[in-house]
Design a protein around this motif. Structure first.
Motif, PDB file in Angstrom:
ATOM      1  N   LYS A 180      51.157 -83.547 -67.761  1.00 25.02           N
ATOM      2  CA  LYS A 180      51.431 -84.518 -67.076  1.00 25.02           C
ATOM      3  C   LYS A 180      51.649 -85.762 -68.166  1.00 25.02           C
ATOM      4  CE  LYS A 180      53.243 -87.615 -64.479  1.00 25.02           C
ATOM      5  NZ  LYS A 180      54.432 -87.720 -63.962  1.00 25.02           N
TER       6      LYS A 180
ATOM      7  N   TYR B 130      52.861 -89.320 -68.254  1.00 26.01           N
ATOM      8  CA  TYR B 130      53.419 -90.524 -67.439  1.00 26.01           C
ATOM      9  C   TYR B 130      54.343 -91.370 -68.131  1.00 26.01           C
ATOM     10  CZ  TYR B 130      49.526 -90.297 -64.150  1.00 26.01           C
ATOM     11  OH  TYR B 130      48.573 -89.949 -63.212  1.00 26.01           O
TER      12      TYR B 130
ATOM     13  N   CYS C 279      48.687 -81.939 -54.893  1.00 26.99           N
ATOM     14  CA  CYS C 279      49.140 -82.426 -53.683  1.00 26.99           C
ATOM     15  C   CYS C 279      50.569 -82.993 -53.259  1.00 26.99           C
ATOM     16  CB  CYS C 279      47.972 -83.485 -53.247  1.00 26.99           C
ATOM     17  SG  CYS C 279      46.410 -82.928 -53.216  1.00 26.99           S
ATOM     18  N   GLY C 280      51.158 -83.300 -54.379  1.00 29.82           N
ATOM     19  CA  GLY C 280      52.466 -83.539 -54.401  1.00 29.82           C
ATOM     20  C   GLY C 280      52.695 -85.301 -54.686  1.00 29.82           C
ATOM     21  N   ILE C 281      51.504 -85.691 -55.115  1.00 39.25           N
ATOM     22  CA  ILE C 281      51.942 -87.239 -55.270  1.00 39.25           C
ATOM     23  C   ILE C 281      52.116 -87.497 -56.714  1.00 39.25           C
ATOM     24  CG2 ILE C 281      50.518 -89.252 -55.497  1.00 39.25           C
ATOM     25  CD1 ILE C 281      48.754 -88.022 -53.179  1.00 39.25           C
TER      26      ILE C 281
ATOM     27  N   THR D 163      54.273 -85.859 -59.925  1.00 35.59           N
ATOM     28  CA  THR D 163      55.153 -84.897 -60.514  1.00 35.59           C
ATOM     29  C   THR D 163      54.890 -84.468 -61.677  1.00 35.59           C
ATOM     30  OG1 THR D 163      57.116 -86.214 -59.547  1.00 35.59           O
ATOM     31  CG2 THR D 163      57.665 -84.393 -60.688  1.00 35.59           C
TER      32      THR D 163
ATOM     33  N   TYR E 178      56.974 -76.805 -51.072  1.00 38.32           N
ATOM     34  CA  TYR E 178      55.890 -77.872 -50.623  1.00 38.32           C
ATOM     35  C   TYR E 178      55.619 -77.801 -49.095  1.00 38.32           C
ATOM     36  CZ  TYR E 178      59.932 -80.405 -48.725  1.00 38.32           C
ATOM     37  OH  TYR E 178      60.918 -80.906 -47.945  1.00 38.32           O
ATOM     38  N   ARG E 179      56.783 -77.398 -48.153  1.00 37.73           N
ATOM     39  CA  ARG E 179      56.166 -77.481 -46.920  1.00 37.73           C
ATOM     40  C   ARG E 179      54.832 -76.789 -46.601  1.00 37.73           C
ATOM     41  NH1 ARG E 179      59.294 -80.123 -43.164  1.00 37.73           N
ATOM     42  NH2 ARG E 179      61.533 -80.103 -43.935  1.00 37.73           N
TER      43      ARG E 179
ATOM     44  N   ARG F  69      51.826 -78.140 -48.616  1.00 39.46           N
ATOM     45  CA  ARG F  69      51.096 -79.105 -48.283  1.00 39.46           C
ATOM     46  C   ARG F  69      50.380 -79.009 -47.059  1.00 39.46           C
ATOM     47  NH1 ARG F  69      55.677 -83.562 -50.002  1.00 39.46           N
ATOM     48  NH2 ARG F  69      55.798 -82.714 -52.147  1.00 39.46           N
ATOM     49  N   SER F  70      50.989 -78.134 -45.964  1.00 41.82           N
ATOM     50  CA  SER F  70      50.273 -77.990 -44.736  1.00 41.82           C
ATOM     51  C   SER F  70      48.806 -77.532 -44.818  1.00 41.82           C
ATOM     52  CB  SER F  70      51.120 -77.006 -43.974  1.00 41.82           C
ATOM     53  OG  SER F  70      52.470 -77.319 -43.958  1.00 41.82           O
TER      54      SER F  70
ATOM     55  N   LEU G 267      43.569 -84.251 -48.109  1.00 40.17           N
ATOM     56  CA  LEU G 267      43.376 -84.863 -49.467  1.00 40.17           C
ATOM     57  C   LEU G 267      42.626 -86.262 -48.851  1.00 40.17           C
ATOM     58  CD1 LEU G 267      43.566 -85.883 -52.468  1.00 40.17           C
ATOM     59  CD2 LEU G 267      45.936 -86.869 -51.724  1.00 40.17           C
TER      60      LEU G 267
ATOM     61  N   PRO H 193      41.675 -89.612 -50.792  1.00 38.66           N
ATOM     62  CA  PRO H 193      41.702 -90.104 -52.011  1.00 38.66           C
ATOM     63  C   PRO H 193      40.788 -91.060 -52.537  1.00 38.66           C
ATOM     64  CG  PRO H 193      42.769 -91.476 -50.240  1.00 38.66           C
ATOM     65  CD  PRO H 193      42.469 -90.282 -49.720  1.00 38.66           C
TER      66      PRO H 193
ATOM     67  N   THR I 113      42.190 -96.775 -49.361  1.00 38.44           N
ATOM     68  CA  THR I 113      43.592 -97.033 -48.938  1.00 38.44           C
ATOM     69  C   THR I 113      43.783 -96.772 -47.514  1.00 38.44           C
ATOM     70  OG1 THR I 113      44.315 -95.180 -49.819  1.00 38.44           O
ATOM     71  CG2 THR I 113      44.726 -96.965 -51.043  1.00 38.44           C
TER      72      THR I 113
ATOM     73  N   PHE J 146      51.653 -84.111 -40.554  1.00 36.15           N
ATOM     74  CA  PHE J 146      51.309 -82.922 -41.431  1.00 36.15           C
ATOM     75  C   PHE J 146      51.629 -81.733 -40.189  1.00 36.15           C
ATOM     76  CE2 PHE J 146      49.054 -83.037 -45.259  1.00 36.15           C
ATOM     77  CZ  PHE J 146      48.802 -84.454 -45.402  1.00 36.15           C
TER      78      PHE J 146
END
Ligand SMILES: Nc1ncnc2c1ncn2[C@@H]1O[C@H](COP(=O)(O)OP(=O)(O)OP(=O)(O)O)[C@@H](O)[C@H]1O
Ligand SMILES: [Mg+2]
Lengths: 307, 253
Positions: free
Chosen positions: A12, A14, A52-54, A56, A73-74, A77-78, A82, A84, A88, A106
């Motif tokens: 990754k 950024y 988790c998809g947050i 890329t 992803y469906r 992710r199901s 998560l 965090p 938040t 979900f």
């Protein structure tokens, strides 16, 4: 058995150009508790985010239960819940509405009985009608866990779950994590409390500067890297280690009144030989005790070595 | 299709409206009433009739459009900006929902709110002036299409904005002036030829004109053109949203 998570060649970078993950390979086994350790900024949260998809990924592939997290992803992710790192939460919504929302999001049909059980397990049931702003920090942390469990995930990520949590609650959380694992849930947790990893984990991974530097079975790790020390409190101080004992790794401490023998777990047999040789050399001792290095020592050793 | 997720987000958003019922519903009702008192009573004294309709009644469709536009934009932009701001968006990003479902539920909720609001304003207006709606089906069609289009537009602003100033910027710089100059309070036929021509570049003119036609059969431009214009905006907004999500623009790192 197919691992529940398989990360290959994951990188990754950024937008700032910063390389937070560098060619990571990692497998998480079904049903295990995996502790991910690493100093601040090592890339723990980034790694979790990519799974988790947050976040890329820039390169590499991630499979969850054999499926690609980007293309399918469906399905992936199901399976994942998560929690965090940051607290938040919504503010003015009630606890109950908020966990109900999470379950729906979900894709699960309503199940008040399950949500009630989750809130009870996290001692939040009597606050179910409270607005979230009125909760304490520790309660919010538990709410985040409740939200992650609302859809009955098979994989649970806990990003520093016990930061800012009191001792008693920490024990409760550990118990909860064990109960989840007993129910077949795979758990990946990050922590800065090494004793937590030592207490909970089946396997430990260490990440530093975006690279996985070690993945090891915890017991194996402690055995392999775990140094033991035998400390003898001598009856009479010694000036120096007698030449007859040069074959052993010995040091004097405490102005010569303590003799310290450092050995690996596997050559424990050396102890009786040493004690015999001491007796032969006429060195007597009042008391003795052994100490074992903790995961923390190992961790600090690993990370500072690579700095 | 993750129907449970769509319902969850939709309910969550509508619930937020219910919690803030005062500012969501009552304040627009009050401000609309003020418009009637100021424009309807004060100016209406002098203008009395526009193309055979009393001035008070004439401004009703424009007033509804004004609220519809501003509320759709602010509802939708806030709804998606706020989770980004507080960080709760992590849950949305990690959930098994498609972008289509995200847009449908957020924009659907924002549009629902502004449609309800439009109807409330209509009812409030009915207390002040005699109303008639000649083409109710068209009236509803314009209401729904406008609410949907500008909620989408608001959604785009909410995704684009990375601070509260930006969230306010576009509504303040463009939307409010365009709506006030969009023929809400006058017919563009009342303008000198030059300004009438300029007005034709203002998209809001077409919305207000079409909407007013559905009430009184009066239009500044033909209804077909009004409808075509709103469909063009809708298509443009959809295209931008599709692009945003294809690239993950400003939602994911
Ligand atoms: N959005 C971003 N843009 C640029 N750099 C980022 C971004 N997010 C994280 N980083 C950088 O990537 C690195 C890894 O961050 P990450 O949050 O994954 O670390 P971490 O291991 O979770 O640390 P901590 O223990 O402090 O939570 C850090 O150097 C951080 O500054
Ligand atoms: Mg972190």
């Amino acid at each position: 058995m197919e691992p529940i998570i398989r990360v290959t060649h994951l990188s990754k970078t950024y937008a700032s150009g910063f390389r937070a993950l560098k060619d990571i390979d990692l497998e998480i086994r079904r049903g295990e508790i995996f502790a991910l350790l690493g100093p601040n900024g090592a890339g723990k949260t980034t790694l979790i985010g990519t799974i988790c998809g947050i976040v890329t990924p820039s390169a590499g592939t991630i499979l969850v239960d054999g499926r690609d997290v980007l293309r399918e992803y469906r399905a992936t992710r199901s399976l994942i819940g998560l929690v965090p790192q940051e607290l938040t939460t919504e503010a003015f919504e009630s606890v109950w509405d908020n966990v109900t929302f999470s379950r729906g999001l979900f894709g699960k049909p309503p199940d008040p009985a399950h949500l009630e059980k989750v809130l009870r397990d996290l001692s939040l049931w009597d606050r179910k009608d409270s607005k979230i702003v009125t909760l304490s920090g520790g309660m919010k942390r538990r709410l985040l866990i409740a939200k992650a469990l609302a859809h009955e995930p098979q994989v649970l990520f806990l990003d520093e779950p016990t930061a800012g949590v009191d001792v008693e609650l920490r024990r409760d959380m550990w118990a909860l994590v064990r109960a989840l694992r007993a129910g077949g849930v795979t758990i990946i947790l990050t922590t800065h409390y090494i004793d937590e990893a030592e207490e909970m984990a089946d396997r430990v991974g260490v990440i530093n500067k975006g690279e996985i530097v070690l993945v090891e079975d915890k017991v194996e790790l402690m055995r392999k890297l775990g140094r033991k020390q035998l400390t003898l409190h001598l009856a009479q101080p010694l000036e120096r280690v007698p030449p007859a004992l040069a074959a052993y790794r010995l040091e004097l401490a405490n102005r010569g009144s303590d003799l310290i023998y450092t050995y690996e777990e596997r050559d424990r047999a050396g102890i009786s030989a040493l004690l015999n040789d001491l007796a032969a050399a006429g060195i007597r001792y009042r008391d003795l005790h052994t100490t074992q290095s903790s995961l923390e020592d190992i961790f600090v050793g690993l990370v500072s070595e690579r700095r | 299709m993750n129907v449970y997720a769509i319902l969850a987000i939709y309910r969550h958003e509508m619930e937020r409206t219910r919690r803030t019922i005062m500012q969501s519903v009552i304040s627009p009702v009050i401000s609309t009433s003020l418009y009637f008192i100021v424009f309807g009573a004060a100016i209406g004294e002098r203008i009395q009739q526009v193309e055979g309709v009393s001035y008070g009644a004439f401004i009703v469709p424009g007033l509804i459009m004004l609220s519809l536009l501003t509320q759709s934009i602010s509802n939708a932009s806030f709804a998606i900006y706020f989770p980004k701001f507080t960080g709760t968006i992590y849950e949305l990003l990690s959930a098994p929902v498609s972008y289509f479902e995200v847009v449908l539920s957020y924009v659907g909720a924002a549009a629902t709110k502004s449609i309800l609001l439009g109807l409330i304003i209509l009812a409030t207006a009915g207390l002040f002036v005699p109303l008639r709606v000649e083409h109710p089906v068209w009236m509803l069609l314009f209401l729904v299409l406008t609410a949907a289009t500008f909620s989408l537009f608001g959604f785009i602003i909410g995704v684009w904005a990375d601070g509260f100033e930006k969230l306010q910027l576009i509504p303040l710089l463009f939307v409010t002036p365009l709506t006030f100059l969009g023929g809400s309070f006058y017919s563009i036929h009342m303008l000198p030829p030059f300004w009438r021509a300029v007005s034709l570049f203002n998209p809001v003119v077409y919305l207000v004109s079409g909407f007013r036609w559905s009430f009184y059969g009066l239009a500044d431009v033909s209804v077909a053109v009004s409808l075509a214009m709103i469909l063009v905006f809708l298509a443009a907004s959809l295209a931008v949203v599709a692009w945003i999500f294809r690239t993950g623009y400003r939602l994911k790192t």
